[in-house]
Design a protein around this motif. Structure first.
Motif, PDB file in Angstrom:
ATOM      1  N   ILE A  45       0.840  -1.201   0.000  1.00  0.00           N
ATOM      2  CA  ILE A  45       0.000   0.000   0.000  1.00  0.00           C
ATOM      3  C   ILE A  45       0.872   1.247   0.000  1.00  0.00           C
ATOM      4  N   ALA A  46       1.906   1.270   0.828  1.00  0.00           N
ATOM      5  CA  ALA A  46       2.819   2.411   0.836  1.00  0.00           C
ATOM      6  C   ALA A  46       3.476   2.577  -0.531  1.00  0.00           C
ATOM      7  N   ALA A  47       3.878   1.467  -1.135  1.00  0.00           N
ATOM      8  CA  ALA A  47       4.508   1.523  -2.461  1.00  0.00           C
ATOM      9  C   ALA A  47       3.549   2.061  -3.511  1.00  0.00           C
ATOM     10  N   ALA A  48       2.262   1.670  -3.413  1.00  0.00           N
ATOM     11  CA  ALA A  48       1.274   2.146  -4.379  1.00  0.00           C
ATOM     12  C   ALA A  48       1.078   3.649  -4.270  1.00  0.00           C
ATOM     13  N   MET A  49       1.153   4.180  -3.065  1.00  0.00           N
ATOM     14  CA  MET A  49       1.009   5.623  -2.870  1.00  0.00           C
ATOM     15  C   MET A  49       2.191   6.366  -3.501  1.00  0.00           C
ATOM     16  N   VAL A  50       3.387   5.829  -3.312  1.00  0.00           N
ATOM     17  CA  VAL A  50       4.573   6.440  -3.909  1.00  0.00           C
ATOM     18  C   VAL A  50       4.512   6.337  -5.429  1.00  0.00           C
ATOM     19  N   ASP A  51       4.123   5.168  -5.928  1.00  0.00           N
ATOM     20  CA  ASP A  51       4.026   4.968  -7.380  1.00  0.00           C
ATOM     21  C   ASP A  51       3.027   5.933  -8.006  1.00  0.00           C
ATOM     22  N   LEU A  52       1.925   6.202  -7.290  1.00  0.00           N
ATOM     23  CA  LEU A  52       0.934   7.134  -7.821  1.00  0.00           C
ATOM     24  C   LEU A  52       1.548   8.512  -8.025  1.00  0.00           C
ATOM     25  N   VAL A  53       2.282   8.985  -7.032  1.00  0.00           N
ATOM     26  CA  VAL A  53       2.916  10.300  -7.158  1.00  0.00           C
ATOM     27  C   VAL A  53       3.927  10.292  -8.292  1.00  0.00           C
ATOM     28  N   ASP A  54       4.734   9.245  -8.369  1.00  0.00           N
ATOM     29  CA  ASP A  54       5.747   9.154  -9.423  1.00  0.00           C
ATOM     30  C   ASP A  54       5.122   9.146 -10.815  1.00  0.00           C
ATOM     31  N   SER A  55       3.929   8.566 -10.924  1.00  0.00           N
ATOM     32  CA  SER A  55       3.279   8.454 -12.231  1.00  0.00           C
ATOM     33  C   SER A  55       2.749   9.779 -12.746  1.00  0.00           C
ATOM     34  N   GLY A  56       2.514  10.722 -11.826  1.00  0.00           N
ATOM     35  CA  GLY A  56       1.936  11.997 -12.221  1.00  0.00           C
ATOM     36  C   GLY A  56       0.422  11.975 -12.337  1.00  0.00           C
ATOM     37  N   ARG A  57      -0.197  10.810 -12.159  1.00  0.00           N
ATOM     38  CA  ARG A  57      -1.655  10.719 -12.231  1.00  0.00           C
ATOM     39  C   ARG A  57      -2.276  11.344 -10.978  1.00  0.00           C
TER      40      ARG A  57
END
Length: 279
Positions: free
Chosen positions: A223-235
């Motif tokens: 879940i923490a990784a998904a939050m970081v990935d979301l920010v990195d994606s720009g979405r």
């Protein structure tokens, strides 16, 4: 390198996010009520970790600490509202103090941090806000009435805020984790049990939690990784459901609510003045 401001970093998702971000080279302004809980990370990561004491229920303190973080770190790219408090009790069982605390922390506390951050985010012309909510921000479970009140409230606030701040280049996403073994469940505040509720859904959920039957199917690290990935994606989706239980429970709630809503169409239109032409 991305700079983050995170509340509630002593444990759970806040601590996991802080560790993950520092490990990959980001900077973190970590706030919590007991700064000594991050002494190990301060020793390991030095000036990439900025730590401050913050009780989000104190609006004046929230504005001061947020301002100090921006002054110390310059631009802050992501603000994560993670601090939370939960009370597990039927609506008739909880005390006035417990009710105030859950609303002050989860609803008003989150509002304080967002309002404190917005002038700085507007001035820099960009930024992201991640508001940690829960599946219980769109659906409900017995014994969580006051937790739901705070989470449904902050989700409504964030929906409004997201539309208002988008023109300034600020994105807002409501993150909705499902049941996850972060220690939050064991930290839930409880109240004196009323035997009148033993044979009700509230009693059933209480027994399920006590027996360990209540499933915790999600991985906190993922879940923490998904939050970081979301920010990195720009979405910047308005909501990010995380967990199969979140997805399925919220979907079932939305389908049921829509069916109930549609069933009231005739009575809804029956009160319209005769001068209004139906569209």
């Amino acid at each position: 390198m991305t700079t983050w401001f995170i509340t509630g970093t002593s444990s759970g998702f806040g601590r996991l996010l802080t560790e993950r971000l520092l490990d990959r080279g980001d900077r973190v302004a970590a706030t919590l009520r007991r700064p000594e809980a991050l002494a190990d990370l301060s020793a390991k990561y030095g000036d990439r970790l900025w730590v401050a004491r913050l009780d989000v229920t104190d609006a004046e303190q929230a504005h001061r600490v947020v301002a100090e973080a921006f002054a110390a770190l310059g631009a802050i790219d992501v603000v994560v509202n993670n601090a939370g408090y939960g009370v597990f009790a039927a609506v008739e069982e909880a005390s006035d103090e417990q009710i105030r605390r859950v609303i002050d922390t989860n609803l008003l506390g989150s509002i304080h941090v967002i309002r404190a951050a917005l002038p700085h985010l507007r001035a820099q012309g960009h930024g992201r806000i991640l508001q940690v909510s829960t599946a219980g921000g769109q659906t409900t479970y017995p014994n969580f009435g006051y937790y739901h009140a705070s989470k449904w409230g902050i989700e409504g606030f964030c929906e409004t805020a997201a539309r208002e701040i988008a023109p300034f280049g600020i994105g807002l996403t409501i993150v909705e984790p499902g049941a996850t073994p972060t220690g939050f469940g064991t930290a839930l505040d409880t109240a004196e049990i009323m035997p009148e509720y033993d044979g009700t859904p509230a009693g059933g959920v209480r027994r399920a939690l006590a027996s360990g039957e209540f499933r915790l199917p999600n991985d906190a690290g993922k879940i923490a990784a998904a939050m970081v990935d979301l920010v990195d994606s720009g979405r910047t989706p308005l909501r990010l459901p995380l967990g199969s239980d979140t997805y399925e429970d919220i979907r079932a709630s939305l389908v049921a609510r829509l069916a109930e809503h549609d069933a009231q169409r005739d009575v809804a239109y029956s009160v319209v003045t005769d001068s209004v032409v139906e569209g």
